[in-house]
Design a protein around this motif. Structure first.
Motif, PDB file in Angstrom:
ATOM      1  N   HIS A 181      -8.337  -1.121  -0.438  1.00 18.29           N
ATOM      2  CA  HIS A 181      -7.482  -1.660   0.631  1.00 18.29           C
ATOM      3  C   HIS A 181      -8.275  -1.829   1.920  1.00 18.29           C
ATOM      4  CE1 HIS A 181      -3.445  -1.966  -1.007  1.00 18.29           C
ATOM      5  NE2 HIS A 181      -3.601  -0.804  -1.634  1.00 18.29           N
ATOM      6  N   PHE A 182      -9.173  -0.866   2.202  1.00 18.50           N
ATOM      7  CA  PHE A 182      -9.995  -0.973   3.396  1.00 18.50           C
ATOM      8  C   PHE A 182     -10.935  -2.169   3.327  1.00 18.50           C
ATOM      9  CE2 PHE A 182     -14.095   0.011   5.431  1.00 18.50           C
ATOM     10  CZ  PHE A 182     -13.673   0.110   6.762  1.00 18.50           C
TER      11      PHE A 182
ATOM     12  N   SER B  62      -9.162  -5.543   3.441  1.00 17.63           N
ATOM     13  CA  SER B  62      -8.663  -5.869   4.788  1.00 17.63           C
ATOM     14  C   SER B  62      -9.772  -6.363   5.701  1.00 17.63           C
ATOM     15  CB  SER B  62      -8.006  -4.642   5.418  1.00 17.63           C
ATOM     16  OG  SER B  62      -8.964  -3.623   5.709  1.00 17.63           O
ATOM     17  N   LYS B  63     -11.028  -5.971   5.373  1.00 13.44           N
ATOM     18  CA  LYS B  63     -12.181  -6.401   6.173  1.00 13.44           C
ATOM     19  C   LYS B  63     -12.778  -7.711   5.688  1.00 13.44           C
ATOM     20  CE  LYS B  63     -12.126  -2.685   8.731  1.00 13.44           C
ATOM     21  NZ  LYS B  63     -11.799  -2.736  10.179  1.00 13.44           N
TER      22      LYS B  63
ATOM     23  N   LYS C 160       0.842  -1.189   0.000  1.00 16.92           N
ATOM     24  CA  LYS C 160       0.000   0.000   0.000  1.00 16.92           C
ATOM     25  C   LYS C 160       0.877   1.240   0.000  1.00 16.92           C
ATOM     26  CE  LYS C 160      -3.639   2.336   2.640  1.00 16.92           C
ATOM     27  NZ  LYS C 160      -4.480   2.305   3.872  1.00 16.92           N
TER      28      LYS C 160
END
Length: 316
Positions: A310-311, A314-315, A226
């Motif tokens: 990316h958020f 990641s979840k 990232k």
């Protein structure tokens, strides 16, 4: 003995890499950047369809002597709302187009990487994947772009021809009238130069991926590392400048084919008449407002996409 992969297994493997997170992230980036920068898109299209010769369509159009004159003229004649004609299909189109593009591109890229997101596919494969994603996305969204162009080209004065089928009260009314007067073919005006324009997206995505790869290699990072907001902004802007400077003429041809005030026989006729009456310069009308719009728009889109994806990933 390991079981052999069937053709169905291969297709399943490809679709298993298509992630909804990329769709949502791309849609978010497209929507935000379009809402902010739509007025520049409107000005770009109005410059692009100005043929610079005497015709009924040219008489009906307002005349702009330059970028700043266009801004003041639109404001005086149409007010602030004049800058947002066609904003609904533009937001819908950009949201869908960016979402679908990112989803298809990343799905095929991950499939080609065989699940290893750190594998560098190289510029050739990246261009091919981006082009394939672009064709699929264009086929699904071209009717939206036709409606956007038609609404953007609704000027403040009444059309001398007074054709009610060429005056639209909104996005849905525009789609309905196009179908009634032109049929399904009306939704796909400008599709052929749009196919040419797929090279624009392919070059842009290739340049964006190469810039990220070179940066990661220089700083000894993995390809899926990232990056910061500044890096995404810079790479998005530079990749768009690179692609736009090479492929802009197709946008002029496409806009003229989609203009409801002028009828052409096809791509060849548009190109021939543009060259005959305006020369090479005619293919670059509206380039300045286009660059002023698409450069920050793409930068914003890529930043929002990278951050949201990316958020969400990641979840997941």
């Amino acid at each position: 003995m390991a079981a052999m992969k069937t053709k169905g297994d291969v297709h399943l493997s490809l679709f298993s890499h298509v992630r909804i997170e990329h769709l949502i992230a791309g849609m978010s980036g497209g929507a935000i950047s379009t809402i902010i920068l739509h007025p520049l898109d409107l000005i770009k299209i109005r410059f692009a369809v100005d043929e610079g010769k005497s015709s009924l369509a040219s008489v009906l159009r307002p005349k702009y002597n330059g970028f700043l004159h266009a801004i003041s003229s639109i404001y005086q004649a149409e007010g602030i709302s004049g800058f947002y004609k066609g904003v609904t299909p533009n937001v819908v189109g950009s949201t869908c187009a960016w979402g679908l593009y990112f989803m298809f591109y990343n799905g095929m890229k991950t499939w080609m990487q065989e699940g290893d997101t750190r594998k560098d596919l190289g510029p050739g494969i990246q261009i091919l994947l981006a082009a394939q994603s672009g064709v699929v996305t264009l086929a699904l969204t071209n009717p939206i772009w036709v409606a956007k162009t038609r609404l953007v080209l609704q000027y403040e004065r009444k059309m001398a021809m007074s054709d009610p089928l060429k005056n639209y009260s909104g996005f849905l009314d525009c789609l309905a009238k196009i179908y009634r007067s032109e049929g399904i073919r009306g939704y796909y005006k400008g599709f052929v130069p749009g196919i040419f324009g797929v090279s624009h997206g392919a070059l842009q995505f290739m340049a964006y991926e190469r810039l990220k790869a070179w940066y990661s290699t220089y700083y000894d990072h993995h390809l899926d590392t990232k990056l910061g907001t500044l890096e995404y902004l810079s790479f998005g802007a530079l990749s768009k400048l690179f692609a736009s400077s090479i492929t802009y003429p197709y946008q002029v041809v496409r806009a003229r084919l989609q203009d409801q005030h002028r009828q052409y026989g096809g791509v060849v006729e548009v190109a021939k008449l543009t060259w005959q009456y305006e020369g090479l310069r005619g293919f670059y009308k509206g380039l300045l407002p286009n660059l002023l719009r698409v450069t920050p728009a793409t930068a914003i889109t890529f930043v929002v996409y990278e951050k949201v994806s990316h958020f969400l990933m990641s979840k997941a």
